[in-house]
Design a protein around this motif. Structure first.
Motif, short mmCIF file in Angstrom:
data_model
loop_
_atom_site.label_atom_id
_atom_site.label_comp_id
_atom_site.label_asym_id
_atom_site.label_seq_id
_atom_site.Cartn_x
_atom_site.Cartn_y
_atom_site.Cartn_z
N TRP A 174 -4.97 3.86 -9.15
CA TRP A 174 -4.32 4.83 -8.27
C TRP A 174 -3.26 5.63 -9.01
O TRP A 174 -3.11 6.84 -8.80
CB TRP A 174 -3.68 4.11 -7.08
CG TRP A 174 -4.67 3.67 -6.04
CD1 TRP A 174 -5.46 2.56 -6.08
CD2 TRP A 174 -4.96 4.32 -4.81
NE1 TRP A 174 -6.22 2.47 -4.95
CE2 TRP A 174 -5.94 3.53 -4.15
CE3 TRP A 174 -4.49 5.47 -4.19
CZ2 TRP A 174 -6.46 3.89 -2.90
CZ3 TRP A 174 -5.00 5.81 -2.94
CH2 TRP A 174 -5.98 5.03 -2.32
N TYR B 132 -5.40 -1.32 -8.77
CA TYR B 132 -4.28 -0.54 -8.25
C TYR B 132 -3.67 0.37 -9.32
O TYR B 132 -3.11 1.42 -8.98
CB TYR B 132 -3.23 -1.48 -7.66
CG TYR B 132 -3.75 -2.22 -6.46
CD1 TYR B 132 -3.79 -1.61 -5.21
CD2 TYR B 132 -4.25 -3.52 -6.57
CE1 TYR B 132 -4.29 -2.26 -4.10
CE2 TYR B 132 -4.75 -4.19 -5.46
CZ TYR B 132 -4.78 -3.56 -4.24
OH TYR B 132 -5.29 -4.21 -3.15
N ILE C 117 0.86 4.18 -2.85
CA ILE C 117 0.61 5.58 -2.50
C ILE C 117 1.73 6.48 -3.02
O ILE C 117 1.48 7.54 -3.62
CB ILE C 117 0.46 5.74 -0.97
CG1 ILE C 117 -0.85 5.09 -0.51
CG2 ILE C 117 0.48 7.21 -0.57
CD1 ILE C 117 -1.01 5.03 1.00
N SER D 145 1.48 6.69 -6.84
CA SER D 145 0.36 7.51 -7.32
C SER D 145 0.59 8.99 -7.02
O SER D 145 0.28 9.86 -7.85
CB SER D 145 -0.94 7.04 -6.68
OG SER D 145 -0.91 7.18 -5.28
N MET D 146 1.16 9.30 -5.85
CA MET D 146 1.44 10.71 -5.52
C MET D 146 2.48 11.30 -6.46
O MET D 146 2.41 12.48 -6.82
CB MET D 146 1.91 10.82 -4.07
CG MET D 146 0.82 10.57 -3.04
SD MET D 146 1.43 10.62 -1.34
CE MET D 146 1.97 12.32 -1.21
N GLY E 33 -3.52 9.74 -9.67
CA GLY E 33 -2.51 10.73 -9.32
C GLY E 33 -2.29 11.73 -10.43
O GLY E 33 -2.28 12.95 -10.20
N VAL F 89 0.84 -1.21 0.00
CA VAL F 89 0.00 0.00 0.00
C VAL F 89 0.87 1.25 0.00
O VAL F 89 0.59 2.21 -0.72
CB VAL F 89 -0.95 -0.01 1.22
CG1 VAL F 89 -1.63 1.34 1.38
CG2 VAL F 89 -1.99 -1.11 1.06
N ILE F 90 1.93 1.25 0.78
CA ILE F 90 2.85 2.40 0.82
C ILE F 90 3.47 2.63 -0.56
O ILE F 90 3.56 3.77 -1.04
CB ILE F 90 3.95 2.18 1.88
CG1 ILE F 90 3.34 2.24 3.28
CG2 ILE F 90 5.06 3.23 1.73
CD1 ILE F 90 4.32 1.88 4.39
#
Length: 571
Positions: A259, A256, A134, A137-138, A263, A130-131
């Motif tokens: 995501w 996924y 994230i 995507s960021m 972003g 998950v990290i």
């Protein structure tokens, strides 16, 4: 040294005796094998202690052996999952006649998800995965923020450099050209040197180049360093797609992948809104200083929390072999051909899927780039912040569509697994038909003609910009995941080719949209965009109904597969 030379000779003889077993390996491995064999043959008669050992020969043979094992292992897993309509393939690769495929959904999913037992997908905990998602995507914020945050400030930037808004929009076209070049460089780099190392280098260089844009003293400096921010910033899309492919099994990837798409799309909309606010109350240069700060935050997150997700990089394989002779060696340069990504467009499935994304991105930039020149005169807006708020409508659509589209695509795949008893990558494209053929072109047409004919007030373009955003990002996760899933033999080159083609379309759209609107009006410009989308719909239909056979024939034709490994389905 003599032992090493003997080992090389033995490897060469083994590679000849097992030549048939490697026919399905990738083209780069085949080429590498050929070069290594020639090198060994040319030196074999004179091997002695006085002849210096060439490390390049050792590294090439090491890469050949290790990459062949990886590709063979991947191919054996895929061939177990993909079977004939009426027969399944056992572990030895031979058909078990008369064994019918169970159409029960639970049994079919068990067969497909057996790939999840592969250690590549179980190396990290759920929390770590998950990290990684994230962070990936960021990072997708950076390139769209840099690309579009300055759009509300185009008139102010044009005044500062004594030029026109059209010339500044040409800088956006140049930016998009460098966006298209980026995956041809950094997608193979992430395969060779790893996702983490490539990510960190690109983030650092993005920060440096953005700072130089902020202090630009003339138009040339502005153009050059904005282009370099595109080169480094766009890399995060292809690296992010690689990370998803490293971490998740095929039936989970679209969820996924959404995501990663979200972003980029959120950055597109929020960046423009933020740019409008900044340029209203301060200087346009502040936009790029804010981007520097965001980039620095991303660098720190990746440095401390992003692990290396690639199962085995080419660099690690080659370095491991070289260290047997030189234990202190820490790095070896591995050259690659950036044009290789463009070459994979010879596969018809990838070029056809590429046109789907071309249609999407062409209309996206057609819609977003000229907003201040279209919306301001239509509604009498005088401040950049007001026209900047118009970017919120497609932005909210991007956010909603990306998550909904990814889950929808995975749901469609599972339903067709139930029907077929096997997974077919083209099935996920069925989800794109409604947004690509109906919602997106209808929204574009109503948006364009409502502004052209001055009908409906502000509500109409805002509502249909929102729907166009939903439609666009319902399609992207399915299309991106198809590139990753359909031809695993090509590694990261498949998704890299998709990003190359789509940003060429973005460059064309950015450079021509304002001239088109001035020449034929926003209504007819949007009508052209709708016809481009319908051509994209036709491409999706071709892949859905003919794509599997096209894909298998192409893989066999170019030596990635043999008919025994991957037999085409019965008609």
């Amino acid at each position: 040294m003599s032992n090493i030379r003997s080992s090389i000779t033995k490897d060469h003889e083994n590679s000849i005796s097992h030549n048939q077993s490697y026919q399905h390996d990738n083209a780069s491995t085949t080429s590498l094998d050929s070069e290594s064999n020639l090198n060994v043959e040319s030196h074999h008669p004179t091997y002695s202690h006085e002849v210096p050992l060439e490390l390049t020969s050792v590294s090439e043979l090491a890469a050949t052996r290790q990459l062949s094992k990886i590709q063979s292992r991947r191919s054996s897993i895929v061939s177990k999952v993909v079977s004939n309509r009426n027969n399944v393939v056992d572990a030895s690769g031979e058909e078990e006649e008369g064994e019918e495929v169970d159409n029960d959904l639970e049994a079919a999913l068990t067969k497909v998800q057996s790939i999840s037992k592969d250690e590549r997908f179980n190396r990290f905990s759920h929390r770590t995965k998950v990290i990684c998602v994230i962070i990936a995507s960021m990072s997708g914020f950076l390139s769209p923020l840099s690309s579009l945050a300055f759009l509300p400030a185009v008139p102010e930037i044009a005044d500062r450099f004594n030029t026109t808004g059209e010339i500044i929009n040409v800088s956006s076209a140049v930016y998009c050209v460098f966006m298209s070049i980026s995956p041809t460089i950094f997608s193979p780099c992430s395969d060779i040197y790893g996702r983490r190392n490539t990510f960190l280098v690109c983030t650092f260089m993005f920060i440096v180049c953005t700072a130089l844009v902020a202090v630009s003293q003339n138009l040339a400096m502005f153009f050059v360093f904005r282009s370099l921010t595109a080169l480094f910033g766009t890399s995060f899309f292809s690296i992010g797609a690689h990370i998803i492919g490293d971490l998740y099994i095929p039936v989970e990837r679209a969820t996924y992948m959404a995501w990663i798409v979200s972003g980029g799309q959120i950055g597109t909309s929020l960046g423009s809104v933020g740019g409008g606010i900044i340029v209203t109350y301060t200087s346009w240069r502040v936009i790029f200083w804010v981007l520097c700060g965001i980039g620095a935050g991303m660098f720190l997150l990746a440095f401390f929390y992003l692990p290396e997700t690639c199962y085995e990089t080419k660099h690690s394989v080659i370095l491991k072999e070289i260290q047997k002779d030189d234990p202190k060696r820490k790095f070896v340069f591995i050259p690659f051909n950036p044009l290789k990504i463009i070459a994979v467009l010879k596969y018809p499935n990838l070029s056809i899927d590429g046109f789907i994304t071309i249609a999407l991105v062409f209309n996206m930039y057609n819609l977003l780039t000229p907003i201040r020149y279209v919306v301001d005169p239509r509604f009498g807006l005088t401040k950049p912040i007001f026209s900047g708020l118009f970017y919120l409508a497609p932005g909210l659509g991007y956010l909603l569509g990306s998550f909904f589209g990814g889950r929808w695509a995975d749901y469609v795949v599972r339903q067709y697994i139930k029907k077929r008893g096997r997974r077919v990558p083209e099935d996920r494209l069925r989800q794109t038909l409604i947004p690509l053929g109906i919602i997106y072109p209808t929204s574009i047409l109503i948006y364009g003609w409502s502004i052209e004919k001055e009908k409906g007030g502000m509500a109409v373009p805002i509502i249909f910009m929102f729907f166009s955003g939903i439609a666009q990002t319902c399609v992207f996760p399915a299309s991106n995941t198809y590139c990753v899933d359909s031809m695993p033999e090509l590694g990261g080159d498949a998704i890299g080719s998709s990003y190359f083609t789509r940003y060429i379309a973005a460059a064309v759209s950015s450079a021509t949209c304002l001239r088109s609107i001035q020449s034929i009006g926003v209504g007819w410009t949007c009508t052209i965009g709708a016809f481009v989308l319908w051509l994209g719909l036709l491409c999706a239909l071709v892949l859905i109904y003919f794509g599997e056979r096209m894909r298998i024939k192409a893989l066999i034709r170019y030596g990635k597969r043999s008919p025994e490994d991957y037999p085409p389905p019965k008609s």
